[in-house]
Design a protein around this motif. Structure first.
Motif, short mmCIF file in Angstrom:
data_model
loop_
_atom_site.label_atom_id
_atom_site.label_comp_id
_atom_site.label_asym_id
_atom_site.label_seq_id
_atom_site.Cartn_x
_atom_site.Cartn_y
_atom_site.Cartn_z
N MET A 192 29.27 39.22 44.95
CA MET A 192 30.67 39.16 44.52
C MET A 192 31.38 38.02 45.24
N PRO A 193 31.00 36.75 44.92
CA PRO A 193 31.54 35.62 45.68
C PRO A 193 33.01 35.39 45.44
N SER A 194 33.55 35.84 44.32
CA SER A 194 34.96 35.57 44.04
C SER A 194 35.90 36.49 44.84
N VAL A 195 35.35 37.53 45.49
CA VAL A 195 36.17 38.47 46.25
C VAL A 195 36.25 37.99 47.69
N PRO A 196 37.43 37.86 48.28
CA PRO A 196 37.55 37.42 49.67
C PRO A 196 36.77 38.32 50.61
N GLN A 197 36.32 37.75 51.74
CA GLN A 197 35.48 38.50 52.66
C GLN A 197 36.22 39.68 53.28
N PHE A 198 37.51 39.48 53.57
CA PHE A 198 38.23 40.59 54.21
C PHE A 198 38.36 41.77 53.25
N VAL A 199 38.39 41.46 51.91
CA VAL A 199 38.45 42.54 50.92
C VAL A 199 37.14 43.31 50.91
N GLU B 207 43.71 27.60 40.07
CA GLU B 207 43.08 28.38 39.02
C GLU B 207 42.22 29.50 39.60
N GLU B 208 41.46 29.18 40.66
CA GLU B 208 40.63 30.21 41.29
C GLU B 208 41.49 31.28 41.94
N ALA B 209 42.59 30.88 42.56
CA ALA B 209 43.48 31.87 43.17
C ALA B 209 44.04 32.82 42.12
N GLY B 210 44.40 32.24 40.99
CA GLY B 210 44.91 33.09 39.91
C GLY B 210 43.86 34.06 39.41
N GLN B 211 42.62 33.58 39.29
CA GLN B 211 41.55 34.46 38.84
C GLN B 211 41.28 35.57 39.87
N ARG B 212 41.30 35.23 41.16
CA ARG B 212 41.07 36.26 42.18
C ARG B 212 42.17 37.31 42.15
N ALA B 213 43.41 36.84 41.99
CA ALA B 213 44.51 37.80 41.95
C ALA B 213 44.37 38.73 40.75
N ALA B 214 43.99 38.14 39.60
CA ALA B 214 43.83 38.98 38.41
C ALA B 214 42.71 39.99 38.59
N HIS B 215 41.59 39.54 39.17
CA HIS B 215 40.47 40.46 39.39
C HIS B 215 40.85 41.56 40.37
N TRP B 216 41.56 41.21 41.41
CA TRP B 216 41.97 42.22 42.40
C TRP B 216 42.86 43.29 41.76
N GLU B 217 43.78 42.81 40.95
CA GLU B 217 44.67 43.77 40.29
C GLU B 217 43.89 44.66 39.34
N GLU B 218 42.91 44.04 38.65
CA GLU B 218 42.10 44.82 37.72
C GLU B 218 41.28 45.86 38.47
N TRP B 219 40.67 45.44 39.60
CA TRP B 219 39.85 46.37 40.36
C TRP B 219 40.70 47.49 40.99
N ALA B 220 41.88 47.14 41.40
CA ALA B 220 42.70 48.10 42.14
C ALA B 220 43.38 49.11 41.23
N GLN B 221 43.68 48.77 39.97
CA GLN B 221 44.53 49.60 39.15
C GLN B 221 43.88 50.10 37.87
N SER B 222 42.83 49.49 37.42
CA SER B 222 42.34 49.83 36.08
C SER B 222 41.62 51.18 36.06
N VAL B 223 40.87 51.57 37.13
CA VAL B 223 40.09 52.81 37.12
C VAL B 223 40.30 53.51 38.45
N PRO B 224 40.07 54.81 38.50
CA PRO B 224 40.14 55.52 39.79
C PRO B 224 39.15 54.93 40.77
N MET B 225 39.49 55.05 42.04
CA MET B 225 38.69 54.45 43.09
C MET B 225 37.26 54.99 43.07
N ARG B 226 37.13 56.28 42.92
CA ARG B 226 35.78 56.86 42.99
C ARG B 226 34.90 56.36 41.86
N ASN B 227 35.48 56.29 40.65
CA ASN B 227 34.69 55.78 39.51
C ASN B 227 34.31 54.32 39.71
N TYR B 228 35.24 53.59 40.24
CA TYR B 228 34.98 52.16 40.47
C TYR B 228 33.85 51.97 41.47
#
Length: 804
Positions: free
Chosen positions: A731-738, A673-694
């Motif tokens: 941001m504990p749900s984000v992996p350290q390498f990210v 469940e946590e892996a699924g949530q991390r993947a969803a958050h990553w996709e949201e962060w990466a694609q939902s808004v331009p990088m600069r705005n984010y």
């Protein structure tokens, strides 16, 4: 009167003083006293006479293992002494007793001891006595005294003709050597051999298997291995100790003595009597080979049960005046021996009576008590049903030998049927036997119902009294559930019938101590609480207990009226100094301490195994049962058998495996469940808004605060400081390498710039290791790029505005 001196106690050594026979002998000898002469008028003359009543023997001895058992009758105990350490201890003693009836390994030690003492005889300062307690198994293969008269018994004088059982060859060799060494100089070292019959009494050893099986009552028949017609020479263990005491005091010239009682009981007689007095009363003959498959029987015990000898102790009568405990044998004194068995092993019955209004929870409490203490739950309804069933079986199986008992059973059965029919019993009760249905008697759906009883008081009390006097109830004990209801029933139930006691006094005016409850529990609750409880019961239980509204209210009103009278059941017990334990509150219902049971409270009751006995649906019972268990005390029965221990261990192992499997499955589900949530958050962060705005919205405020703190703290590695103190925490749900990658982009530019950037002035390490080459994108990124002036001015402006 001539002046008398105080006699010095003799020091007695006994081997394996923690074993059955040696322990009983030690207890007996330690209780012996000397120097207590009576005056001519039958009273003690002075206090000096009382002082001269000193212990005759001081007991010391070896023990086989460490134990918490208290042995006040032993002055000194020796554990695991070698021969060099043990010999001085033997030299300090006046009498040395070696018992070899139980443990074959003691034969070698006894041989060493008598030889060593014989060799040291020249150093003795006084006479020493060596007594070998052997066994009649050294006679087991002896030929009959007279082939024409097989009933002629062996006597002490026939000891030269004795032939040992094959497994007791070493025993007979030791007997001969002990006798021989005692002939050297009897004034310094005298020896005796006592050939003991099979021992019984004081808790049992050889016959314990049959006593325990009968006491437990789990088997309908007690086994007799073989035909059972062999005659077993026996002696009560205290009678054997008395023989040894007489040898010490009188020092007879004879050196070989038989110690058996004056009975000729067969093995079948013994087992049948044990089963009758203590158990189900029935025996079953089995092949003798099956005895070897019984875990509770040792090889020595099995061999001993096969002995077949008629023996008579002639010299005991001629030489000593023995105060016999069981001169006539085990079978004739079974009641006495059974009582010794119960007392010695602490197998005392627990008798409890639970009283209270209808629906207060008497049966629930009674079941928990019975489960914890392994007692018998006695309810009126089940007892009447069981009685009728047994009476029908007796009548149906009647034969010529049991004609009298069948007639009595038929008479009682007819009386029960007549009383029940007269009081309105309508339920048909049917038994099946060998696939044949046999019609029986009409019973009510509830045998004790509101209004008139189905049975007259006289018959009801007889049925209940017979149940309480049964062997199972007398062995383990019982919980009497909701009976007696009146003081008249109580007086009749616990009244001792007119019979003579052992001391010849009549017991007609006393109560029956064998069935009188030790503990009386009186439950109570408010009428409103009881009514609500009945209203919430399932319909099945309402019908089973007769809790229909009209009937329940009548019964409750009748109970309340009976409790305000002067002559109540509680008053009856009070007069006998049996103080009831009151549980509950008439005004508020159950005790307030029974509510709000926390998990910690339940765990604190673990010593009583309450969690196993009371389901999770009944937490309110926990503290109530704790109070009852504290009042009644510890159980008085056998602990779990080896099979039960193994079953419990298997159950715990299986439960542990199930729990671990459930925990592992839950952990896997959580990780997925946590892996699924991390993947969803990553996709949201990466694609939902331009990088600069984010970055401006989510990263720059935190990074600004971090840089301010970094300037204040001046850490050795600023990048690690920012990564660990802020990004990981916020941001504990984000992996350290990210996070490291993000921070690298912020501080060092995009990947395309890093590929072409020359080595600059500032280096930062993100992750656990430092990379030496530029362009690393994993956990060991090294950011190396110089800043253009325009870029520096552009980044410096918001920092100044936000940081002040």
């Amino acid at each position: 009167m001539a002046e008398k001196t105080k006699q010095k106690a003799k020091r007695v050594f006994i081997n394996n003083v923690d074993s059955y026979a040696s322990k009983c002998i030690a207890k007996f000898l330690s209780a012996c006293v000397v120097g207590a002469p009576a005056a001519s008028d039958g009273e003690m003359e002075t206090e000096e006479e009382e002082e001269r009543m000193t212990t005759a023997f001081h007991i010391v001895g070896t023990v086989s293992d460490t134990s918490e058992e208290d042995r006040p009758y032993v002055l000194e105990e020796y554990l695991h002494l070698n021969q060099d350490e043990l010999l001085p201890k033997l030299m300090e003693c006046d009498i040395i007793i070696y018992n070899i009836t139980q443990h074959a390994e003691q034969v070698e030690e006894a041989l060493w001891a008598v030889t060593a003492l014989n060799n040291k005889m020249g150093t003795f300062t006084g006479q020493k006595m060596f007594i070998l307690v052997s066994t009649v198994m050294t006679w087991a293969c002896s030929k009959p005294v007279n082939l024409d008269d097989l009933e002629l018994p062996f006597t002490d004088d026939d000891f030269r003709r004795r032939r040992a059982h094959p497994n007791f060859k070493e025993h007979i060799d030791l007997e001969k050597k002990v006798v021989k060494m005692g002939k050297t100089d009897r004034t310094l070292f005298c020896t005796y051999v006592v050939a003991s019959g099979l021992q019984y009494g004081m808790g049992e050893q050889l016959f314990h298997f049959f006593f325990k099986m009968s006491w437990l009552g789990k088997e309908n028949e007690i086994p007799v291995f073989g035909e059972g017609n062999n005659i077993v020479p026996m002696i009560h263990i205290n009678d054997l100790a008395c023989v040894i005491q007489n040898i010490i005091e009188h020092q007879p010239k004879l050196y070989y003595l038989l110690a058996v009682d004056y009975s000729n009981n067969t093995m079948e007689d013994i087992v049948k009597k044990v089963a009758s007095v203590l158990g189900p009363g029935k025996i079953q003959k089995k092949e003798f080979e099956e005895a070897y498959l019984t875990e509770d029987l040792t090889v020595i015990e099995i061999d001993s049960m096969r002995i077949n000898l008629r023996m008579e102790s002639v010299h005991l009568k001629e030489l000593f005046s023995i105060r016999w405990v069981c001169e006539s044998g085990l079978v004739e004194n079974m009641e006495l021996v059974v009582e010794e068995y119960r007392q010695s092993r602490g197998l005392l019955p627990i008798r409890v009576c639970v009283l209270g209004p209808p629906a207060v929870g008497k049966s629930t409490v009674s079941k928990h008590i019975c489960r914890h203490y392994k007692l018998h739950h006695i309810r009126v309804k089940e007892t009447i049903s069981e009685t009728i069933s047994k009476l029908e079986d007796t009548v149906r199986k009647a034969d010529a030998e049991s004609e009298g008992s069948a007639a009595e059973a038929q008479e009682l059965l007819s009386s029960l049927r007549g009383s029940m029919e007269q009081n309105g019993g309508t339920h048909t009760h049917t038994h099946t036997h060998t696939h044949t249905a046999i019609s029986t008697v009409t019973l009510s759906p509830w045998l004790i119902r509101p209004g008139p009883e189905l049975l007259d008081d006289q018959l009801l009390v007889k049925v209940m009294k017979d149940k309480l006097m049964s062997n199972p109830c007398r062995n383990q004990g019982f919980v009497l559930d909701g009976f007696p209801k009146t003081s008249e029933q109580a007086k009749e139930l616990f009244y001792a019938e007119d019979h003579e006691s052992e001391d010849g006094t009549s017991q007609m005016s006393s109560y029956n101590k064998k069935i009188m409850p030790e503990f009386v529990l009186c439950l109570d609750a408010s009428d409103g609480f009881l009514k609500d409880r009945v209203m919430n019961l399932p319909e099945r239980l309402v019908q089973e207990h007769g809790y229909e509204q009209e009937h329940f209210l009548q019964r409750l009103a009748g109970y309340r009226e009976s409790t305000v009278e002067d002559n109540t059941v509680i008053n009856y017990f009070d007069e006998l100094d049996i103080t009831p334990l009151y549980l509950g509150n008439h005004h508020t219902g159950w005790p307030s301490c029974m509510f709000n049971i926390t998990k910690e409270s339940q765990e604190s009751l673990g010593a009583f195994n309450v969690s196993k006995e009371i389901s999770n649906n009944e937490p309110d019972c926990l503290l109530l049962m704790q109070k009852i268990f504290d009042t009644v005390g510890r159980p008085r029965n056998y602990g779990p058998s080896s099979q039960e221990v193994q079953q419990e261990e298997r159950r715990k192992a299986e439960q542990r495996m199930r729990t671990e499997a459930q925990d592992n499955a839950e952990e896997e589900r959580r990780k997925a469940e946590e892996a699924g949530q991390r993947a969803a958050h990553w996709e949201e962060w990466a694609q939902s808004v331009p990088m600069r705005n984010y970055l401006m919205e989510h990263v720059m405020p935190t990074l600004t605060q971090g840089l301010i703190q970094c300037c204040t703290a001046r850490p050795q590695d600023p990048v690690d400081f920012l990564n660990m103190q802020y990004f990981t925490r916020l941001m504990p749900s984000v992996p350290q390498f990210v996070l490291g990658f993000r921070l690298g982009l912020i501080l060092g530019g995009g990947p395309e710039e890093k590929q072409r950037a020359p080595r600059g002035r500032c280096e930062g390490r993100i992750g656990p290791r430092r990379a030496q080459a530029s362009g690393r994108m994993d956990g060991g990124i090294v950011l190396t790029r110089g800043k253009d002036k325009e870029e520096e001015e552009e980044e410096k402006q918001p920092h100044i505005q936000q940081g002040g």
